[in-house]
Motif scaffolding. Structure first.
Motif, short mmCIF file in Angstrom:
data_model
loop_
_atom_site.label_atom_id
_atom_site.label_comp_id
_atom_site.label_asym_id
_atom_site.label_seq_id
_atom_site.Cartn_x
_atom_site.Cartn_y
_atom_site.Cartn_z
N CYS A 210 0.85 -1.20 0.00
CA CYS A 210 0.00 0.00 0.00
C CYS A 210 0.88 1.25 0.00
O CYS A 210 0.63 2.20 -0.76
N ALA A 211 1.91 1.26 0.85
CA ALA A 211 2.80 2.42 0.95
C ALA A 211 3.47 2.68 -0.39
O ALA A 211 3.56 3.83 -0.85
N GLU A 212 3.91 1.59 -1.04
CA GLU A 212 4.56 1.76 -2.34
C GLU A 212 3.60 2.35 -3.36
O GLU A 212 3.95 3.26 -4.11
N GLU A 213 2.37 1.85 -3.34
CA GLU A 213 1.36 2.37 -4.28
C GLU A 213 1.02 3.83 -3.99
O GLU A 213 0.68 4.58 -4.90
N LEU A 214 1.10 4.21 -2.71
CA LEU A 214 0.77 5.59 -2.33
C LEU A 214 1.99 6.52 -2.40
O LEU A 214 1.89 7.70 -2.06
N ASN A 215 3.13 5.94 -2.80
CA ASN A 215 4.39 6.71 -2.83
C ASN A 215 4.79 7.27 -1.48
O ASN A 215 5.33 8.37 -1.38
N ILE A 216 4.50 6.49 -0.43
CA ILE A 216 4.94 6.87 0.91
C ILE A 216 6.21 6.06 1.19
O ILE A 216 6.20 4.85 1.08
N PRO A 217 7.32 6.74 1.52
CA PRO A 217 8.55 6.00 1.80
C PRO A 217 8.36 4.97 2.91
O PRO A 217 7.79 5.29 3.96
N PHE A 218 8.80 3.74 2.65
CA PHE A 218 8.66 2.63 3.60
C PHE A 218 10.05 2.09 3.87
O PHE A 218 10.70 1.54 2.98
N VAL A 219 10.52 2.26 5.09
CA VAL A 219 11.91 1.91 5.41
C VAL A 219 11.94 0.82 6.47
O VAL A 219 11.38 0.99 7.56
N GLU A 220 12.61 -0.30 6.14
CA GLU A 220 12.71 -1.40 7.09
C GLU A 220 13.99 -1.22 7.89
O GLU A 220 15.06 -1.67 7.49
N LYS A 221 13.84 -0.50 8.99
CA LYS A 221 14.99 -0.10 9.80
C LYS A 221 14.52 -0.08 11.25
O LYS A 221 13.39 0.32 11.54
N THR A 222 15.42 -0.49 12.16
CA THR A 222 15.00 -0.54 13.56
C THR A 222 14.86 0.86 14.15
O THR A 222 15.44 1.81 13.64
N PHE A 223 14.07 0.95 15.22
CA PHE A 223 13.95 2.21 15.95
C PHE A 223 13.88 1.92 17.45
O PHE A 223 13.59 0.79 17.87
N THR A 224 14.17 2.93 18.24
CA THR A 224 14.25 2.79 19.70
C THR A 224 12.91 3.18 20.34
O THR A 224 12.08 3.84 19.70
N PRO A 225 12.71 2.84 21.61
CA PRO A 225 11.51 3.30 22.32
C PRO A 225 11.40 4.82 22.31
O PRO A 225 10.29 5.36 22.24
N GLU A 226 12.55 5.53 22.37
CA GLU A 226 12.51 7.01 22.35
C GLU A 226 11.92 7.48 21.02
O GLU A 226 11.12 8.41 20.98
N GLU A 227 12.34 6.84 19.92
CA GLU A 227 11.79 7.20 18.61
C GLU A 227 10.31 6.85 18.50
O GLU A 227 9.54 7.52 17.81
N LEU A 228 9.94 5.79 19.18
CA LEU A 228 8.51 5.40 19.22
C LEU A 228 7.70 6.51 19.90
O LEU A 228 6.68 6.97 19.39
N TYR A 229 8.18 6.96 21.08
CA TYR A 229 7.49 8.03 21.82
C TYR A 229 7.45 9.32 21.02
O TYR A 229 6.51 10.10 21.13
N ASP A 230 8.48 9.54 20.23
CA ASP A 230 8.66 10.80 19.52
C ASP A 230 8.02 10.80 18.12
O ASP A 230 8.10 11.78 17.39
N ALA A 231 7.39 9.66 17.75
CA ALA A 231 6.86 9.53 16.38
C ALA A 231 5.66 10.45 16.14
O ALA A 231 4.96 10.83 17.08
N ASP A 232 5.44 10.77 14.86
CA ASP A 232 4.26 11.57 14.50
C ASP A 232 3.01 10.69 14.57
O ASP A 232 1.92 11.15 14.94
N GLU A 233 3.15 9.44 14.11
CA GLU A 233 2.03 8.49 14.12
C GLU A 233 2.61 7.12 14.45
O GLU A 233 3.76 6.83 14.13
N VAL A 234 1.80 6.29 15.09
CA VAL A 234 2.20 4.90 15.40
C VAL A 234 1.07 3.97 15.00
O VAL A 234 -0.11 4.27 15.23
N ILE A 235 1.44 2.84 14.38
CA ILE A 235 0.45 1.87 13.91
C ILE A 235 0.86 0.48 14.40
O ILE A 235 2.04 0.17 14.45
#
Ligand code: PMP
Length: 275
Positions: A210-235
């Motif tokens: 879906c992300a590819e079809e919508l041209n939304i960058p999709f990056v398979e990269k790890t993130f930390t709990p701090e980045e989780l708290y700091d995210a704009d959106e979480v799914i």
């Protein structure tokens, strides 16, 4: 309700052998497949993953991907499932209790269906999650029946009035107890790479498409709990949760954003291609 058990269709009740290794050791694998409008959703992907899980733990399946699909279709028709889920489990079989694999074994297959509505409320309003330590083994890529780590995590979430437990291993967010986790930051979607530390969710794969079809960058990269708290959106995503937004992580709130809504819409179009 019709059930498929060990090569036969039976009504409701089955008899589990006390020496079933699934029962004694959790020595088996499983899948959960969605039914929308009486039709299987991404069934081929699920059964290909089952074949992979089986190979990883050296179970020789007696059925092919097409066989599984045919059995599921039969159950949907006979049980008149419109919106529901199908549970498929294969254990290594029955043998006198011993950790070592039996010399020869015949896998035991169980497949049943049940009604389940789409999780519309959570998808609309968002859900609360908690974070906790990932205490599971190091082959989370196998969809194994051994779910004790996941069960304990989910129970802790439930006690904390949360829908899901987001697991953290060595300072990295891995996945939920029964879902994958995504953050969105500055318009880019990030999720843990599909390696041995997570289950490569079929819903995760659909979201990537879906992300590819919508041209939304999709990056398979790890993130930390701090980045989780700091995210704009979480799914969080899974076969039963689809694309569910997170509105609270531990004590912190998160807004539901435009990328989440776009993904939900694109996902829905995959479920109901005509609409
Ligand atoms: N991770 C774990 C640990 C899971 O149990 C699940 C649900 N099966 C998922 C991710 C999501 O996988 P899927 O989208 O294939 O349901």
């Amino acid at each position: 309700n019709l059930i498929y058990f060990n090569g036969e269709y039976v009504n409701d009740k089955i008899a589990i052998d006390p020496n079933d290794r699934g029962y004694q050791f959790g020595d088996g694998i499983y899948e959960v497949v969605r039914v929308y409008n009486g039709m299987l959703f991404t069934a081929r992907e699920h059964f290909e993953r089952l074949v992979r899980s089986a190979a990883e733990i050296q179970i020789k399946l007696e059925l092919t991907v097409d066989d599984y699909i045919e059995i599921c279709q039969h159950l949907i028709t006979e049980n008149q499932v419109t919106d529901g889920l199908i549970y498929v489990q294969v254990t290594r079989g029955n043998a006198l209790r011993n950790h070592i694999f039996p010399e020869s074994f015949k896998p035991v297959t169980l497949i049943y269906s049940y009604d389940s509505a789409r999780p519309v409320e959570g998808m609309d309003k968002g859900v609360k999650v908690i974070t906790l330590e990932d205490i599971r083994w190091l082959r989370c890529d196998i969809k194994s029946l051994n779910l004790l780590g996941n069960v304990l995590a989910k129970q802790q979430a439930h006690v904390g009035q949360a829908v899901e437990a987001i697991q953290v291993r060595d300072g990295i967010v891995t996945e939920g107890a029964s879902s994958n986790v995504f953050i969105i930051k500055n318009g880019t979607i990030y999720t843990h790479p599909a390696n041995h530390l997570i289950l490569n969710g079929i819903t995760r794969i659909v979201i990537k498409r879906c992300a590819e079809e919508l041209n939304i960058p999709f990056v398979e990269k790890t993130f930390t709990p701090e980045e989780l708290y700091d995210a704009d959106e979480v799914i969080i995503s899974s076969t039963s949760l689809e694309v569910t937004p997170v509105t609270q992580i531990d004590d912190q709130t998160v807004e539901i954003g435009p990328v989440t809504r776009q993904l939900q819409q694109a996902f829905k179009e995959k479920i109901y291609p005509a609409s």
